[in-house]
Design a protein around this motif. Structure first.
Motif, PDB file in Angstrom:
ATOM      1  N   UNK A 152       0.828  -1.211   0.000  1.00 10.88           N
ATOM      2  CA  UNK A 152       0.000   0.000   0.000  1.00 10.88           C
ATOM      3  C   UNK A 152       0.862   1.260   0.000  1.00 10.88           C
ATOM      4  N   UNK A 153       1.933   1.260   0.805  1.00 13.37           N
ATOM      5  CA  UNK A 153       2.838   2.418   0.843  1.00 13.37           C
ATOM      6  C   UNK A 153       3.508   2.646  -0.514  1.00 13.37           C
ATOM      7  N   UNK A 154       3.898   1.565  -1.155  1.00 14.27           N
ATOM      8  CA  UNK A 154       4.552   1.683  -2.471  1.00 14.27           C
ATOM      9  C   UNK A 154       3.556   2.191  -3.503  1.00 14.27           C
ATOM     10  N   UNK A 155       2.317   1.701  -3.435  1.00 13.03           N
ATOM     11  CA  UNK A 155       1.276   2.164  -4.366  1.00 13.03           C
ATOM     12  C   UNK A 155       1.058   3.678  -4.206  1.00 13.03           C
ATOM     13  N   UNK A 156       1.057   4.155  -2.949  1.00 14.54           N
ATOM     14  CA  UNK A 156       0.903   5.598  -2.694  1.00 14.54           C
ATOM     15  C   UNK A 156       2.054   6.381  -3.336  1.00 14.54           C
ATOM     16  N   UNK A 157       3.269   5.871  -3.184  1.00 16.48           N
ATOM     17  CA  UNK A 157       4.439   6.528  -3.770  1.00 16.48           C
ATOM     18  C   UNK A 157       4.294   6.665  -5.282  1.00 16.48           C
TER      19      UNK A 157
END
Length: 160
Positions: A152-157
């Motif tokens: 999820x954090x990578x998708x946000x990035x």
């Protein structure tokens, strides 16, 4: 084709030499060393005496072995705590030493996991690729929620 070799029974001195040769190359857990000596043909009572000898001289210490092995598995193979525990249990380490060894590891797995997940995904957020990534890291001992948070954090990035 298998050869039917008769196991030669080792004398005490031969078994002791074998144990010391094995420990010369790398450390072993008590159960590992015991199993290897049994396979080589050492007698049960000799094995107990050899293990006691090795313990007394500091050649064999399951506690130190567990701590070193846990650090190696984390730093070299990038395993999570669950997989590290499993590996240590498979080596015959007592639960008390396993828990102590895992407690020495850094608590936050997510910091180590984030770059690994990012490298594995390579910016491809298809469901098939994400599922494959989750399976990959769960096999390596990471928790589902940690993996999902990293994704999820990578998708946000990436702005997805």
């Amino acid at each position: 084709m298998r050869y039917n070799r008769e196991k030669k029974e080792l004398t005490f001195d031969e078994a002791k030499d074998k144990a010391l040769r094995l420990l010369e190359f790398r450390s072993h857990s008590e159960r590992e060393l015991s199993d290897k000596l049994k396979r080589a043909g050492a007698k049960e009572e000799d094995i107990d005496e050899i293990l006691e000898f090795c313990r007394n001289y500091g050649f064999l210490d399951d506690r130190k072995y567990a701590i070193a092995k846990a650090k190696d598995l984390k730093n070299l193979k990038k395993y999570g705590k669950r997989r590290i525990k499993s590996e240590l249990y498979s080596k015959g380490i007592d639960a008390e030493y396993v828990e102590e060894a895992v407690s020495y590891l850094d608590e936050d797995e997510e910091d180590m996991l984030l770059p690994l997940v990012e490298k594995r995904l390579k910016g491809d957020f298809e469901k098939k690729n994400i599922d494959k990534c989750i399976r990959y890291f769960m096999y390596r001992g990471y928790g589902f929620s940690d993996i999902k948070n990293c994704i999820d954090n990578i998708k946000e990035e990436y702005g997805e």
